[in-house]
Design a protein around this motif. Structure first.
Motif, PDB file in Angstrom:
ATOM      1  N   LEU A 242       0.837  -1.218   0.000  1.00 14.45           N
ATOM      2  CA  LEU A 242       0.000   0.000   0.000  1.00 14.45           C
ATOM      3  C   LEU A 242       0.865   1.259   0.000  1.00 14.45           C
ATOM      4  CD1 LEU A 242      -2.784  -0.826   2.620  1.00 14.45           C
ATOM      5  CD2 LEU A 242      -3.204  -0.083   0.267  1.00 14.45           C
ATOM      6  N   ALA A 243       1.971   1.175   0.745  1.00 14.12           N
ATOM      7  CA  ALA A 243       2.846   2.352   0.889  1.00 14.12           C
ATOM      8  C   ALA A 243       3.398   2.817  -0.461  1.00 14.12           C
ATOM      9  CB  ALA A 243       3.981   2.050   1.861  1.00 14.12           C
ATOM     10  N   LYS A 244       3.502   1.897  -1.426  1.00 20.78           N
ATOM     11  CA  LYS A 244       4.083   2.248  -2.745  1.00 20.78           C
ATOM     12  C   LYS A 244       3.399   3.482  -3.347  1.00 20.78           C
ATOM     13  CE  LYS A 244       6.975  -1.217  -4.008  1.00 20.78           C
ATOM     14  NZ  LYS A 244       8.136  -0.924  -3.208  1.00 20.78           N
ATOM     15  N   TRP A 245       2.076   3.467  -3.356  1.00 19.26           N
ATOM     16  CA  TRP A 245       1.351   4.583  -3.973  1.00 19.26           C
ATOM     17  C   TRP A 245       1.550   5.878  -3.177  1.00 19.26           C
ATOM     18  CZ3 TRP A 245      -0.868   7.371  -7.535  1.00 19.26           C
ATOM     19  CH2 TRP A 245      -1.763   8.387  -7.174  1.00 19.26           C
ATOM     20  N   TYR A 246       1.342   5.785  -1.856  1.00 27.95           N
ATOM     21  CA  TYR A 246       1.374   7.008  -1.045  1.00 27.95           C
ATOM     22  C   TYR A 246       2.778   7.612  -1.022  1.00 27.95           C
ATOM     23  CZ  TYR A 246      -3.211   5.424   0.278  1.00 27.95           C
ATOM     24  OH  TYR A 246      -4.516   5.011   0.223  1.00 27.95           O
ATOM     25  N   GLU A 247       3.800   6.771  -1.127  1.00 27.10           N
ATOM     26  CA  GLU A 247       5.167   7.292  -1.113  1.00 27.10           C
ATOM     27  C   GLU A 247       5.587   7.776  -2.503  1.00 27.10           C
ATOM     28  OE1 GLU A 247       7.328   3.991   1.099  1.00 27.10           O
ATOM     29  OE2 GLU A 247       7.773   5.724   2.340  1.00 27.10           O
TER      30      GLU A 247
ATOM     31  N   GLN B 104       6.286   7.808 -14.359  1.00 26.65           N
ATOM     32  CA  GLN B 104       4.856   8.140 -14.227  1.00 26.65           C
ATOM     33  C   GLN B 104       4.003   6.881 -14.334  1.00 26.65           C
ATOM     34  OE1 GLN B 104       4.223  11.088 -17.246  1.00 26.65           O
ATOM     35  NE2 GLN B 104       5.499  12.586 -16.195  1.00 26.65           N
ATOM     36  N   GLN B 105       4.378   6.003 -15.259  1.00 31.02           N
ATOM     37  CA  GLN B 105       3.597   4.775 -15.440  1.00 31.02           C
ATOM     38  C   GLN B 105       3.747   3.838 -14.239  1.00 31.02           C
ATOM     39  OE1 GLN B 105       5.330   4.161 -19.232  1.00 31.02           O
ATOM     40  NE2 GLN B 105       4.314   6.018 -19.897  1.00 31.02           N
ATOM     41  N   ALA B 106       4.948   3.823 -13.653  1.00 28.51           N
ATOM     42  CA  ALA B 106       5.153   3.001 -12.450  1.00 28.51           C
ATOM     43  C   ALA B 106       4.263   3.515 -11.320  1.00 28.51           C
ATOM     44  CB  ALA B 106       6.622   3.043 -12.030  1.00 28.51           C
ATOM     45  N   ILE B 107       4.151   4.840 -11.204  1.00 28.03           N
ATOM     46  CA  ILE B 107       3.294   5.413 -10.150  1.00 28.03           C
ATOM     47  C   ILE B 107       1.831   5.035 -10.415  1.00 28.03           C
ATOM     48  CG2 ILE B 107       2.511   7.564  -9.050  1.00 28.03           C
ATOM     49  CD1 ILE B 107       5.250   8.768  -9.800  1.00 28.03           C
ATOM     50  N   GLN B 108       1.447   5.065 -11.693  1.00 22.58           N
ATOM     51  CA  GLN B 108       0.064   4.673 -12.031  1.00 22.58           C
ATOM     52  C   GLN B 108      -0.208   3.214 -11.671  1.00 22.58           C
ATOM     53  OE1 GLN B 108      -2.022   6.743 -12.471  1.00 22.58           O
ATOM     54  NE2 GLN B 108      -1.529   8.359 -13.909  1.00 22.58           N
ATOM     55  N   ILE B 109       0.796   2.353 -11.885  1.00 25.16           N
ATOM     56  CA  ILE B 109       0.604   0.938 -11.511  1.00 25.16           C
ATOM     57  C   ILE B 109       0.432   0.847  -9.992  1.00 25.16           C
ATOM     58  CG2 ILE B 109       1.556  -1.415 -11.546  1.00 25.16           C
ATOM     59  CD1 ILE B 109       3.194  -0.619 -14.007  1.00 25.16           C
ATOM     60  N   SER B 110       1.177   1.684  -9.252  1.00 27.64           N
ATOM     61  CA  SER B 110       1.058   1.609  -7.787  1.00 27.64           C
ATOM     62  C   SER B 110      -0.328   2.067  -7.322  1.00 27.64           C
ATOM     63  CB  SER B 110       2.175   2.396  -7.098  1.00 27.64           C
ATOM     64  OG  SER B 110       1.930   3.779  -7.167  1.00 27.64           O
TER      65      SER B 110
ATOM     66  N   THR C 233       3.932  -7.630  -8.100  1.00 29.19           N
ATOM     67  CA  THR C 233       3.648  -6.304  -8.680  1.00 29.19           C
ATOM     68  C   THR C 233       4.364  -5.184  -7.929  1.00 29.19           C
ATOM     69  OG1 THR C 233       1.466  -7.215  -9.147  1.00 29.19           O
ATOM     70  CG2 THR C 233       1.779  -4.876  -9.589  1.00 29.19           C
ATOM     71  N   ALA C 234       4.412  -5.305  -6.604  1.00 29.95           N
ATOM     72  CA  ALA C 234       5.111  -4.270  -5.829  1.00 29.95           C
ATOM     73  C   ALA C 234       6.587  -4.209  -6.257  1.00 29.95           C
ATOM     74  CB  ALA C 234       4.994  -4.554  -4.333  1.00 29.95           C
ATOM     75  N   GLY C 235       7.173  -5.366  -6.537  1.00 30.96           N
ATOM     76  CA  GLY C 235       8.564  -5.408  -7.003  1.00 30.96           C
ATOM     77  C   GLY C 235       8.713  -4.814  -8.393  1.00 30.96           C
ATOM     78  N   LEU C 236       7.728  -5.104  -9.256  1.00 32.47           N
ATOM     79  CA  LEU C 236       7.751  -4.578 -10.628  1.00 32.47           C
ATOM     80  C   LEU C 236       7.740  -3.038 -10.620  1.00 32.47           C
ATOM     81  CD1 LEU C 236       7.449  -5.102 -13.738  1.00 32.47           C
ATOM     82  CD2 LEU C 236       4.985  -4.948 -13.376  1.00 32.47           C
TER      83      LEU C 236
ATOM     84  N   ILE D 174      10.454  -0.796 -12.512  1.00 26.63           N
ATOM     85  CA  ILE D 174      10.173   0.162 -13.593  1.00 26.63           C
ATOM     86  C   ILE D 174      10.485   1.591 -13.129  1.00 26.63           C
ATOM     87  CG2 ILE D 174       8.410   1.144 -15.118  1.00 26.63           C
ATOM     88  CD1 ILE D 174       6.916  -1.419 -15.011  1.00 26.63           C
ATOM     89  N   GLY D 175      10.046   1.908 -11.921  1.00 25.48           N
ATOM     90  CA  GLY D 175      10.218   3.288 -11.432  1.00 25.48           C
ATOM     91  C   GLY D 175      11.654   3.607 -11.075  1.00 25.48           C
ATOM     92  N   GLY D 176      12.426   2.566 -10.735  1.00 26.06           N
ATOM     93  CA  GLY D 176      13.820   2.784 -10.361  1.00 26.06           C
ATOM     94  C   GLY D 176      13.928   3.677  -9.136  1.00 26.06           C
TER      95      GLY D 176
END
Ligand SMILES: [Zn+2]
Length: 363
Positions: A171-176, A190-196, A231-234, A238-240
């Motif tokens: 969950l933290a992925k998106w908020y961070e 940007q796309q990595a953030i959208q996946i989160s 997915t969290a790892g992906l 992608i986002g690096g």
């Protein structure tokens, strides 16, 4: 250079058995790395299967944590016996140690997560702690693991608490990432953030259903364990490094500095850090949506039996100088807290934790 994902991924029921032909091609003399006695029988199965395929197998266990003491002891075992790979089978600490050691010795790492508590089976990153579990630093590795084996039958044997912890960390992925990187002018980030964001939605929709019935036949469970472990790892891949962790992990790292008799899982502490981050956004950045996010997250966290205050992590911040120590570590120069788009000082951290903990004590 960016390592986005493991070279090969096996997932689903019997992924371990399906991965064997590939593993045999890669290694002849692997070291199996583990830690917990609760997962010994799974590691014994792994060793048994590899020996059946005529591999010369040795095993070693972490004594403490993903710490330099254990790392250097295991490195010596590998060098002494000429092991040609590390198969790390366990939770996040075991996976992080295995990846770090293999990267250092330039041998392949095969990760076999035995719970959904973390995406460490995927990432090119290791978190290093002291022997007592106090966070020291993150180390970026040259690449993701060579093979990731995400066997649902293995994951299903893990305690329910590990899944709750994995959900909080994912969950933290998106908020961070959304607060630190939304201004980054890079399409992939940007796309990595959208996946989160999509990941967060799925966790909010299906998290509780997955938690209450942790079986392969439950589609919510299947989706959520893969969300947490894959997915969290992906997203990190992608986002690096631009798809950054922020305050939730900074609070986690600071809270681990206080040694407590009962150990809490990474995601359990990150979950509390996430609530603190949102409170901070509300206070310092006047973010009106943060209050709603807290309410929304609290509902799910309570359903998952996750701690929702530092007190519930066994720490009274109002004694032993604990608040001061947490605030100091949160604000240290290299802390992720400084990735927030507004300035944070020690007094802000003291204030937000005081308010947060007093509110919880009243409840
Ligand atoms: Zn994390």
């Amino acid at each position: 250079m960016q390592s986005i994902s493991p070279e090969t991924i096996f997932r689903g029921n019997n992924a371990w058995e399906k991965s064997l032909p590939q593993i045999i091609k890669l290694t002849k003399y692997p070291l199996i790395l583990g830690r917990s006695i609760h997962t010994n029988s799974l590691r014994n199965k792994i060793i048994f299967d590899l020996k059946n395929h005529k591999l010369d197998v040795n095993s070693a266990n972490l004594q403490f944590d993903c710490c330099f003491e254990d790392i250097s002891r295991i490195k010596d075992i590998i060098l002494k016996n000429n092991h040609d790979s590390v198969i790390a089978a366990g939770g996040g600490k075991v996976l992080d140690s295995g990846k770090y050691i293999a990267d250092f010795l330039n041998i392949p790492c095969i990760t076999v997560p035995l719970s959904a508590s973390t995406c460490a089976g995927w990432t090119a990153l290791s978190n290093i702690y002291t022997k007592n579990g106090q966070f020291i630093k993150d180390i970026a590795l040259r690449s993701c693991p060579k093979i990731l084996v995400y066997d649902h039958k293995f994951i299903q044997t893990a305690p329910p608490r590990t899944l709750a912890s994995g959900i909080a960390d994912a969950l933290a992925k998106w908020y961070e990432s959304s607060i630190t990187s939304s201004k980054v002018n890079d399409g992939l980030v940007q796309q990595a953030i959208q996946i989160s964001r999509v990941l967060r939605d799925q966790l909010l929709i299906d998290g509780e259903k997955a938690f209450t019935s942790q079986f392969e036949k439950n589609p919510s469970w299947r989706n959520i364990i893969e969300a947490c472990g894959l997915t969290a790892g992906l997203i990190g891949g992608i986002g690096g490094e631009k798809c950054r962790t922020a305050a939730a992990h900074a609070f986690h790292n600071a809270i681990t500095q206080i040694i407590t008799p009962n150990k809490f899982l990474h995601g359990e502490i990150v979950g509390v850090g996430l609530l603190l981050q949102l409170r901070l956004e509300e206070m310092k950045n006047n973010n009106k949506l943060a209050e709603q996010s807290i309410k929304q997250l609290l509902v799910l966290m309570k359903e998952l039996n996750l701690p929702t205050s530092i007190a519930q992590l066994g720490i009274n911040v109002f004694e032993n100088n604990n608040l001061e120590r947490i605030a100091d570590f949160t604000c240290r120069e290299e802390s992720e807290i400084h990735f927030l788009p507004f300035k944070i000082q020690k007094q802000d951290i003291v204030e937000v934790i005081e308010i947060f903990e007093q509110q919880k004590i009243k409840i």
